[in-house]
Scaffold this active site. Structure first.
Site, mmCIF file in Angstrom:
data_model
loop_
_atom_site.group_PDB
_atom_site.id
_atom_site.type_symbol
_atom_site.label_atom_id
_atom_site.label_comp_id
_atom_site.label_asym_id
_atom_site.label_seq_id
_atom_site.Cartn_x
_atom_site.Cartn_y
_atom_site.Cartn_z
ATOM 1 C CE LYS A 1 56.624 -69.380 67.743
ATOM 2 N NZ LYS A 1 57.555 -68.857 68.710
ATOM 3 C CE LYS B 1 58.335 -69.863 76.798
ATOM 4 N NZ LYS B 1 59.362 -69.403 75.861
ATOM 5 C CE LYS C 1 56.514 -75.702 70.399
ATOM 6 N NZ LYS C 1 57.021 -75.193 71.660
HETATM 7 P P1 ATP Z 1 56.959 -69.920 71.995
HETATM 8 O O1 ATP Z 1 55.574 -70.492 71.749
HETATM 9 O O2 ATP Z 1 56.967 -68.498 72.468
HETATM 10 O O3 ATP Z 1 57.918 -70.199 70.846
HETATM 11 P P2 ATP Z 1 58.138 -72.198 73.376
HETATM 12 O O4 ATP Z 1 57.384 -72.939 74.394
HETATM 13 O O5 ATP Z 1 58.354 -72.851 72.044
HETATM 14 O O6 ATP Z 1 57.497 -70.749 73.249
HETATM 15 P P3 ATP Z 1 60.883 -71.289 73.374
HETATM 16 O O7 ATP Z 1 61.403 -70.221 74.253
HETATM 17 O O8 ATP Z 1 60.651 -70.989 71.927
HETATM 18 O O9 ATP Z 1 59.529 -71.848 74.033
HETATM 19 O O10 ATP Z 1 61.829 -72.556 73.460
HETATM 20 C C1 ATP Z 1 62.733 -72.763 74.534
HETATM 21 C C2 ATP Z 1 63.258 -74.178 74.475
HETATM 22 O O11 ATP Z 1 62.213 -75.085 74.866
HETATM 23 C C3 ATP Z 1 63.709 -74.635 73.076
HETATM 24 O O12 ATP Z 1 64.884 -75.410 73.215
HETATM 25 C C4 ATP Z 1 62.560 -75.477 72.598
HETATM 26 O O13 ATP Z 1 62.985 -76.452 71.650
HETATM 27 C C5 ATP Z 1 62.107 -76.116 73.890
HETATM 28 N N1 ATP Z 1 60.706 -76.513 73.827
HETATM 29 C C6 ATP Z 1 59.649 -75.696 73.609
HETATM 30 N N2 ATP Z 1 58.497 -76.402 73.634
HETATM 31 C C7 ATP Z 1 58.857 -77.696 73.869
HETATM 32 C C8 ATP Z 1 58.116 -78.911 73.997
HETATM 33 N N3 ATP Z 1 56.791 -78.920 73.911
HETATM 34 N N4 ATP Z 1 58.791 -80.055 74.243
HETATM 35 C C9 ATP Z 1 60.158 -80.060 74.358
HETATM 36 N N5 ATP Z 1 60.906 -78.943 74.232
HETATM 37 C C10 ATP Z 1 60.275 -77.774 73.992
HETATM 38 MG MG MG Z 2 59.361 -71.800 70.481
#
Ligand code: ATP
Ligand code: MG
Length: 345
Positions: free
Chosen positions: A115, A210, A207
């Site tokens: 990040k 968002k 991955k």
């Molecule tokens: P950011 O990029 O802002 O970190 P993010 O998509 O990683 O966003 P988070 O809010 O950090 O979302 O994570 C929320 C939950 O979703 C966590 O348990 C994380 O492990 C899970 N998660 C995030 N992305 C994935 C993915 N691609 N596959 C499976 N689980 C995910």
């Molecule tokens: Mg995350």
């Protein structure tokens, strides 16, 4: 002290664009765990501001994540649904953990490296200390189980290291106060099922996230049926038909990802999906995947849109959840202050 009660905690950041990875890796699993455990599900707004958030967007996103929890089937009466900033004990315990965790431990965290990117000098201190706050989120409730996606595994290991160091450093005081055994539990991550790491639809090695600039990389929970169909149709694949064995997916990241998504949405396994689609062309499989995704996601999206029209209702749920969470967290903090040696009334 009584044995530590089994309790689930997990959180989602209100950083916009909730996607299929968040659903399959986290929220869908939160829903399933309600049958077996007392659960706390948190909108982690303090984590969100480790990178810049426009205040109005942040407010909207806090309500949107809450709406997603409800729309997916989390029961805010039986479980505790709340936002982190309304329970000050998270930040309070995080400070103590800033003094327990070691720089060397945090320097190994891959999420910070990803990040912060190239310009580490310009990253916020909060982004670096994020894992300490996450440990506090979990341990302020002495939660025993944390359902997360695979990307959070390293942070959970750190939470265990922090709990263990705290228990060891203060062992004498913990015993003196009659808080026998381990004060903080060594929390278990719950990372299982066919979709613990949903990958980008554009690049099977990245991955789904968002923050990806391309909206075609992810399926958002609020996407329309047409959007979902287009994104699945355009999802990157290789030219071969689907394999008949799971082992053959190992060298085909895009195929592996789509088969994993299908399996998770259908509550089955990759092996079963391949029994049905092994040998088929992607065009046929993608049609089935579109149909399944729309069937599973569009009711969630519509309910989220309906709830977005009722911010007062959402805010009342968060206020109620926060006050119930605070009652548990305050108990833990009293003990923590006694253990550390702070004076309190
Ligand atoms: P950011 O990029 O802002 O970190 P993010 O998509 O990683 O966003 P988070 O809010 O950090 O979302 O994570 C929320 C939950 O979703 C966590 O348990 C994380 O492990 C899970 N998660 C995030 N992305 C994935 C993915 N691609 N596959 C499976 N689980 C995910
Ligand atoms: Mg995350």
């Amino acid at each position: 002290m009584a044995a530590v009660k089994e309790r689930v905690f997990s959180g989602v950041q209100p950083t916009g664009n909730l996607h299929l990875g968040n659903y399959l890796g986290a929220i869908k699993r939160f829903v399933d765990l309600q049958a077996k455990y007392d659960c706390l599900y948190c909108v982690v707004d303090l984590h969100a501001i480790t990178v810049w958030q426009e205040p109005e967007e942040l407010t909207k996103n806090i309500r949107e994540v809450t709406a997603a929890f409800l729309a997916c089937g989390i029961d805010p009466k039986k479980q505790i649904v709340f936002n982190q900033s309304q329970v000050a004990e998270h930040a309070e315990l995080a400070w103590i953990f800033n003094c327990v965790a070691r720089m060397g431990w945090l320097n190994r965290m891959t999420q910070f490296k990803e990040k912060a990117g190239k310009d580490k000098e310009n990253a916020s201190v909060g982004l670096f200390a994020y894992p300490n706050l996450m440990a506090a989120d979990i341990l302020v409730y002495r939660a025993t189980h944390v359902p997360v996606g695979e990307d959070q595994k390293q942070h959970l290991e750190l939470a265990r290291d922090i709990a263990q160091k705290f228990n060891n450093d203060f062992a004498a005081q913990i015993a003196k106060l009659g808080l026998q055994g381990h004060f903080f539990p060594l929390t278990e991550p719950l990372i299982s099922g066919p979709a613990t790491r949903v990958m980008s639809l554009r690049d099977g090695t990245k991955k789904m996230s968002k923050s990806d600039a391309s909206d075609y990389s992810r399926i958002n929970l609020t996407d329309s049926a047409d959007d979902i169909a287009q994104k699945v149709r355009k999802a990157r694949t290789d030219p071969e038909p689907l394999p008949t064995t799971e082992a053959a997916l190992e060298t085909r990241p895009e195929a592996d990802n789509l088969v994993g998504i299908y399996a998770a949405l259908a509550d089955t396994t990759r092996a079963d999906v391949l029994k049905e689609f092994g040998g088929a062309q992607f065009s046929r499989f993608k049609e089935a995947l579109t149909e399944l995704s729309v069937a599973k996601l569009s009711p969630i999206g519509s309910e989220m849109k309906r709830l977005a029209q009722h911010p007062k209702h959402i805010d009342a749920i968060l206020a109620d959840g926060s006050s119930r969470a605070r009652a548990i967290a305050a108990e833990t903090m009293k003990h923590v202050k006694d253990i550390v040696g702070f004076v309190r009334a």
